[in-house]
Design an enzyme around this catalytic site. Structure first.
Site, PDB file in Angstrom:
ATOM      1  N   GLN A 197       8.651  26.117  38.803  1.00  0.00           N
ATOM      2  CA  GLN A 197       6.707  25.963  38.832  1.00  0.00           C
ATOM      3  C   GLN A 197       6.156  27.144  39.509  1.00  0.00           C
ATOM      4  O   GLN A 197       6.775  27.333  40.245  1.00  0.00           O
ATOM      5  CB  GLN A 197       6.226  24.140  39.588  1.00  0.00           C
ATOM      6  CG  GLN A 197       4.811  24.565  40.293  1.00  0.00           C
ATOM      7  CD  GLN A 197       4.737  23.538  40.279  1.00  0.00           C
ATOM      8  OE1 GLN A 197       5.422  22.476  40.555  1.00  0.00           O
ATOM      9  NE2 GLN A 197       3.278  23.471  40.790  1.00  0.00           N
ATOM     10  N   PHE A 198       6.240  28.182  39.111  1.00  0.00           N
ATOM     11  CA  PHE A 198       5.284  29.802  38.987  1.00  0.00           C
ATOM     12  C   PHE A 198       4.323  29.669  39.922  1.00  0.00           C
ATOM     13  O   PHE A 198       3.633  30.305  40.922  1.00  0.00           O
ATOM     14  CB  PHE A 198       5.513  30.178  37.901  1.00  0.00           C
ATOM     15  CG  PHE A 198       4.293  30.422  36.975  1.00  0.00           C
ATOM     16  CD1 PHE A 198       2.899  30.728  37.399  1.00  0.00           C
ATOM     17  CD2 PHE A 198       4.019  29.452  36.497  1.00  0.00           C
ATOM     18  CE1 PHE A 198       1.762  30.834  36.608  1.00  0.00           C
ATOM     19  CE2 PHE A 198       3.035  29.011  35.312  1.00  0.00           C
ATOM     20  CZ  PHE A 198       1.528  30.148  35.628  1.00  0.00           C
ATOM     21  N   THR A 199       3.907  28.185  39.773  1.00  0.00           N
ATOM     22  CA  THR A 199       2.537  28.909  40.909  1.00  0.00           C
ATOM     23  C   THR A 199       2.763  28.464  42.445  1.00  0.00           C
ATOM     24  O   THR A 199       1.856  28.090  43.232  1.00  0.00           O
ATOM     25  CB  THR A 199       1.312  26.729  40.157  1.00  0.00           C
ATOM     26  OG1 THR A 199       2.600  25.763  40.488  1.00  0.00           O
ATOM     27  CG2 THR A 199       1.069  27.320  38.873  1.00  0.00           C
TER      28      THR A 199
END
Length: 148
Positions: free
Chosen positions: A78-80
């Site tokens: 999850q890059f967010t």
């Protein structure tokens, strides 16, 4: 690296309504990677997460680790997690690791957990996924290697 850990009764990941992975009792991990992350961060987090004692013992005290309860992990990239929300209303994701590096670190992190005897299922790196979970507790922890 940053990891959000949620203790779950069950969790699953789907892509386009197709079930990719699912677990029952264990952890859902949301995993974010920076370009500066490497073996030191992987080992630190794999060690901390594998030894975290947040399952209840016979006295209803959070005293058992994931292996003590035969739990599993569902790990989702999850890059967010590295969103910059300081300016404006649209988050910037410029701090997140480049995809090639992030995938390598994510894969190595999951393997480090497996090397500690934990059954680890994953989502699909870079895909648009639908995550379902039943949080147990709720118990949610945040691990950030910049704050170790």
């Amino acid at each position: 690296m940053k990891v959000i850990l949620q203790r779950v009764n069950r969790a699953s990941v789907k892509i386009d309504d197709n079930l990719i992975s699912s677990i029952n009792k264990g952890y859902l991990l949301l995993v974010g990677v920076l370009d500066t992350d490497g073996l030191e961060e992987i080992e630190y987090l794999a060690n901390k997460i594998s030894k975290t004692r947040i399952f209840e013992d016979e006295n209803s005290k959070m005293n058992l680790d994931i292996q003590s309860v035969n739990g599993k992990i569902l790990s989702v990239s999850q890059f967010t997690l590295f969103a910059d929300t300081k300016k404006g209303n649209r988050p910037s994701f410029a701090k997140a690791g480049e995809p090639e590096h992030a995938k390598l670190i994510y894969d190595q992190f999951n393997q480090a957990l497996r090397d500690r005897g934990i059954d680890v299922k994953t989502g699909q790196f870079g895909a648009d996924m639908q995550i379902s979970l039943e949080n147990d507790g709720p118990v949610t922890l945040i691990y950030d290697t910049d704050q170790k």
